[in-house]
Enzyme design. Structure first.
Site, PDB file in Angstrom:
ATOM      1  N   VAL A  44       0.845  -1.304   0.033  1.00 51.50           N
ATOM      2  CA  VAL A  44      -0.117   0.014  -0.069  1.00 51.50           C
ATOM      3  C   VAL A  44       0.804   1.420  -0.057  1.00 51.50           C
ATOM      4  O   VAL A  44       0.603   2.174  -0.807  1.00 51.50           O
ATOM      5  CB  VAL A  44      -0.937   0.118   1.070  1.00 51.50           C
ATOM      6  CG1 VAL A  44      -1.568   1.338   1.181  1.00 51.50           C
ATOM      7  CG2 VAL A  44      -2.157  -1.146   1.046  1.00 51.50           C
ATOM      8  N   CYS A  45       1.828   1.325   0.796  1.00 50.13           N
ATOM      9  CA  CYS A  45       2.793   2.457   0.829  1.00 50.13           C
ATOM     10  C   CYS A  45       3.525   2.646  -0.446  1.00 50.13           C
ATOM     11  O   CYS A  45       3.939   3.814  -0.712  1.00 50.13           O
ATOM     12  CB  CYS A  45       3.769   2.319   2.038  1.00 50.13           C
ATOM     13  SG  CYS A  45       2.832   2.137   3.767  1.00 50.13           S
ATOM     14  N   THR A  46       3.929   1.460  -1.099  1.00 50.00           N
ATOM     15  CA  THR A  46       4.498   1.960  -2.139  1.00 50.00           C
ATOM     16  C   THR A  46       3.769   2.617  -3.240  1.00 50.00           C
ATOM     17  O   THR A  46       4.257   3.453  -3.956  1.00 50.00           O
ATOM     18  CB  THR A  46       4.866   0.428  -2.843  1.00 50.00           C
ATOM     19  OG1 THR A  46       5.661  -0.328  -2.204  1.00 50.00           O
ATOM     20  CG2 THR A  46       5.384   0.564  -4.423  1.00 50.00           C
ATOM     21  N   LEU A  49       3.696   6.413  -1.760  1.00 49.11           N
ATOM     22  CA  LEU A  49       4.722   7.155  -2.417  1.00 49.11           C
ATOM     23  C   LEU A  49       4.945   7.217  -3.765  1.00 49.11           C
ATOM     24  O   LEU A  49       5.232   8.448  -4.168  1.00 49.11           O
ATOM     25  CB  LEU A  49       5.764   6.627  -1.667  1.00 49.11           C
ATOM     26  CG  LEU A  49       6.253   6.863  -0.351  1.00 49.11           C
ATOM     27  CD1 LEU A  49       5.179   6.367   0.463  1.00 49.11           C
ATOM     28  CD2 LEU A  49       7.707   6.641   0.010  1.00 49.11           C
TER      29      LEU A  49
END
Length: 212
Positions: A44-46, A49
């Site tokens: 999810v964080c990929t 960002l």
């Protein structure tokens, strides 16, 4: 410590993917968005960002700097940035703080034992040029952040800092705004809002956005 709206954002010096960051100095006269991630190489964080990198021009026109944080070291961040650039078809254009010693995480209360004793929760802070915290949001690990909402809130904060208005539910830039209830003098209202207003109720007065 718990960060509350109106608090001065804690200052710190910490390593990042772009070198050492002295936070208040780095913010300078800009607004800032600081957002944390549980760990590098998380799916999810990929996506988050990558999407943030694509919004560079939107943040820039609002005078906003963006900085991310995770508890992994600089080398890991730089490897992860390669993956983000590859999979999200972008170039990460902001620093990622390497908070391996959890110094920043402790200052910003990003370790929640009920979620994890070691990983940071997915919190986001909007900080103004006076270094005051103006927005805090904490998301569950399973839900990607809505960066369009974050831009919307920044638009509202910057507007309402300069005019005696508030923004109603689901407001978008360019729509009607609410005249603050504390403003009573009709002559002052006419001066501040020459386009006029409509009173739905005495306490609910809508006027065209004054800077449009």
């Amino acid at each position: 410590m718990s960060i509350r709206l109106g608090d001065i954002a804690p200052d710190f010096t910490q390593e990042s993917s772009d070198g050492p960051i002295r936070f208040h100095e780095w913010i300078g006269d800009s607004w800032a968005v600081l957002f944390s991630h549980p760990a590098d190489f998380t799916p999810v964080c990929t996506t988050e960002l990558g999407f943030t990198a694509k919004l560079k021009s939107e943040f820039a026109k609002r005078n906003v700097k963006v900085i991310a944080l995770s508890v992994d070291p600089v080398d890991s961040h730089r490897q992860w940035i390669g993956d983000i650039n590859e999979t999200q078809d972008t170039e990460v254009n902001f620093p990622i703080i390497a908070d391996a010693d959890r110094k920043v995480s402790s200052l910003y209360d990003l370790i929640h034992p009920n979620a994890s004793d070691t990983l940071t929760v997915r919190s986001l802070f909007v900080i103004d040029p006076q270094k005051k915290v103006r927005l805090t949001i904490t998301y569950p690990a399973s839900t990607g952040r809505n960066f369009n909402e974050i831009l919307r809130v920044i638009d509202s904060l910057q507007l309402t800092d300069n005019y005696k208005v508030a923004t109603p539910a689901n407001w978008q830039d360019g729509e009607e705004v609410v005249i603050v209830p504390s403003l009573k003098d009709e002559e002052e209202i006419k001066r501040r809002f020459p386009k006029g207003y409509r009173a739905v109720k005495p306490y609910l007065r809508l006027t065209p956005q004054p800077n449009k």
